[in-house]
Design a protein around this motif. Structure first.
Motif, PDB file in Angstrom:
ATOM      1  N   MET A 109      -7.801 -10.971  50.459  1.00  0.00           N
ATOM      2  CA  MET A 109      -7.787 -12.247  49.750  1.00  0.00           C
ATOM      3  C   MET A 109      -6.588 -13.107  50.164  1.00  0.00           C
ATOM      4  O   MET A 109      -6.689 -14.309  50.329  1.00  0.00           O
ATOM      5  CB  MET A 109      -7.743 -12.016  48.235  1.00  0.00           C
ATOM      6  N   LYS A 110      -5.381 -12.397  50.288  1.00  0.00           N
ATOM      7  CA  LYS A 110      -4.178 -13.136  50.656  1.00  0.00           C
ATOM      8  C   LYS A 110      -4.323 -13.759  52.038  1.00  0.00           C
ATOM      9  O   LYS A 110      -3.910 -14.883  52.285  1.00  0.00           O
ATOM     10  CB  LYS A 110      -2.975 -12.209  50.621  1.00  0.00           C
ATOM     11  N   LYS A 111      -4.918 -12.965  52.970  1.00  0.00           N
ATOM     12  CA  LYS A 111      -5.112 -13.477  54.325  1.00  0.00           C
ATOM     13  C   LYS A 111      -6.036 -14.697  54.325  1.00  0.00           C
ATOM     14  O   LYS A 111      -5.833 -15.668  55.053  1.00  0.00           O
ATOM     15  CB  LYS A 111      -5.692 -12.389  55.216  1.00  0.00           C
ATOM     16  N   GLN A 112      -7.070 -14.638  53.489  1.00  0.00           N
ATOM     17  CA  GLN A 112      -8.026 -15.741  53.413  1.00  0.00           C
ATOM     18  C   GLN A 112      -7.366 -17.005  52.876  1.00  0.00           C
ATOM     19  O   GLN A 112      -7.585 -18.104  53.375  1.00  0.00           O
ATOM     20  CB  GLN A 112      -9.207 -15.339  52.522  1.00  0.00           C
ATOM     21  N   GLU A 143      -5.212 -30.127  59.006  1.00  0.00           N
ATOM     22  CA  GLU A 143      -6.016 -31.334  58.796  1.00  0.00           C
ATOM     23  C   GLU A 143      -5.157 -32.499  58.337  1.00  0.00           C
ATOM     24  O   GLU A 143      -5.349 -33.640  58.752  1.00  0.00           O
ATOM     25  CB  GLU A 143      -7.115 -31.049  57.767  1.00  0.00           C
ATOM     26  N   GLU A 144      -4.172 -32.187  57.449  1.00  0.00           N
ATOM     27  CA  GLU A 144      -3.286 -33.242  56.963  1.00  0.00           C
ATOM     28  C   GLU A 144      -2.449 -33.829  58.097  1.00  0.00           C
ATOM     29  O   GLU A 144      -2.216 -35.034  58.168  1.00  0.00           O
ATOM     30  CB  GLU A 144      -2.381 -32.693  55.860  1.00  0.00           C
ATOM     31  N   ALA A 187      -5.130 -18.496  55.483  1.00  0.00           N
ATOM     32  CA  ALA A 187      -5.927 -19.181  56.509  1.00  0.00           C
ATOM     33  C   ALA A 187      -6.393 -20.548  56.016  1.00  0.00           C
ATOM     34  O   ALA A 187      -6.364 -21.542  56.748  1.00  0.00           O
ATOM     35  CB  ALA A 187      -7.120 -18.315  56.893  1.00  0.00           C
ATOM     36  N   GLU A 188      -6.818 -20.597  54.744  1.00  0.00           N
ATOM     37  CA  GLU A 188      -7.276 -21.862  54.172  1.00  0.00           C
ATOM     38  C   GLU A 188      -6.130 -22.864  54.076  1.00  0.00           C
ATOM     39  O   GLU A 188      -6.297 -24.061  54.332  1.00  0.00           O
ATOM     40  CB  GLU A 188      -7.886 -21.623  52.791  1.00  0.00           C
ATOM     41  N   ARG A 189      -4.918 -22.329  53.665  1.00  0.00           N
ATOM     42  CA  ARG A 189      -3.752 -23.205  53.543  1.00  0.00           C
ATOM     43  C   ARG A 189      -3.346 -23.762  54.911  1.00  0.00           C
ATOM     44  O   ARG A 189      -3.021 -24.938  55.056  1.00  0.00           O
ATOM     45  CB  ARG A 189      -2.592 -22.426  52.929  1.00  0.00           C
ATOM     46  N   ALA A 190      -3.393 -22.900  55.913  1.00  0.00           N
ATOM     47  CA  ALA A 190      -3.030 -23.325  57.266  1.00  0.00           C
ATOM     48  C   ALA A 190      -4.006 -24.376  57.796  1.00  0.00           C
ATOM     49  O   ALA A 190      -3.622 -25.353  58.449  1.00  0.00           O
ATOM     50  CB  ALA A 190      -3.004 -22.119  58.197  1.00  0.00           C
TER      51      ALA A 190
END
Length: 237
Positions: A1-4, A15-16, A7-10
């Motif tokens: 879950m932490k890895k996911q 994108e920003e 990855a989403e945060r990165a």
């Protein structure tokens, strides 16, 4: 879950950054985007074409396909085909104009211009020319506006039917000058007199019609460019 989540945060941060660089006009490589300058912002180059009649014909075909019952389509057809010396096609345009709105000032202009041009053409010599004239001789009697009338008489009849309309009077004046250029002063006076005419309206006296700005501009152009009368063109309507 932490890895996911990482990855989403990165992904979100990437994108920003892309959005920021795009809004500032800077690419991923660090180079600033430069918007190309349009050297012809008003379309001057597009107006200059080597073959204007060919380009106009392409546009005309689109109009004939998509707007066959539009007066403007057949006005363009008349102008293009008269310039191309396509007499039968120009005559076809005149017939369509009369069918759609015989009382329109532009329809009247085209009618008079066409038969005035026809009257100045030399006698047919080739078989093709004789064929064209044969078609015209067969078709012309169907034009009710000209039955047993000269072009000048037809012009006067049109004036009598529309003497309360500025734009109809202007069309008559223009055709008067087209038919007989010695009558330039008479044509100008016809327009000037119409500007001062008053008729009963709703129980009171007032201008014949509330003239539109575009009509006044058209009158000014006619006086200045066609009748070439600067004094009349500059006088207030």
């Amino acid at each position: 879950m932490k890895k996911q989540r990482k990855a989403e945060r990165a992904k979100k941060e990437a994108e920003e950054k892309n959005e920021e660089s795009s809004s500032s006009g800077i690419s991923k490589s660090g180079k600033r985007h430069v918007k190309p300058v349009d050297p012809y912002p008003f379309g001057e180059k597009l107006l200059k074409t080597e073959y204007p009649l060919s380009e106009a014909t392409k546009y005309l075909k689109l109009l004939q396909k998509n707007s066959p019952d539009s007066l403007e389509t057949h006005l363009l057809s008349f102008e293009v085909n008269m310039r191309k010396q396509k007499i039968l096609l120009a005559f076809q345009a005149v017939k369509q104009l009369l069918r759609l709105d015989a009382e329109n000032p532009d329809s009247h202009r085209c009618l008079i211009k066409f038969f005035h041009k026809l009257g100045s053409m030399p006698a047919p010599l080739t078989d093709a020319e004789k064929l064209v004239w044969g078609v015209l001789e067969a078709e012309c009697p169907s034009i009710s506006q000209l039955q047993e009338k000269t072009l000048s008489e037809a012009n006067k009849v049109f004036l009598g039917k529309h003497e309360e309309s500025l734009m109809h009077i202007v069309a008559v004046a223009e055709m008067l000058y087209t038919l007989e250029q010695t009558k330039k002063l008479e044509a100008v006076k016809l327009i000037e007199d119409s500007c001062n005419k008053v008729m009963p309206m709703n129980g009171a006296f007032g201008p014949v019609l509330a003239w539109k700005l575009k009509d006044c501009i058209a009158v000014h152009k006619l006086l200045e460019k066609v009748l070439i009368d600067q004094d009349a063109a500059l006088s207030p309507l």
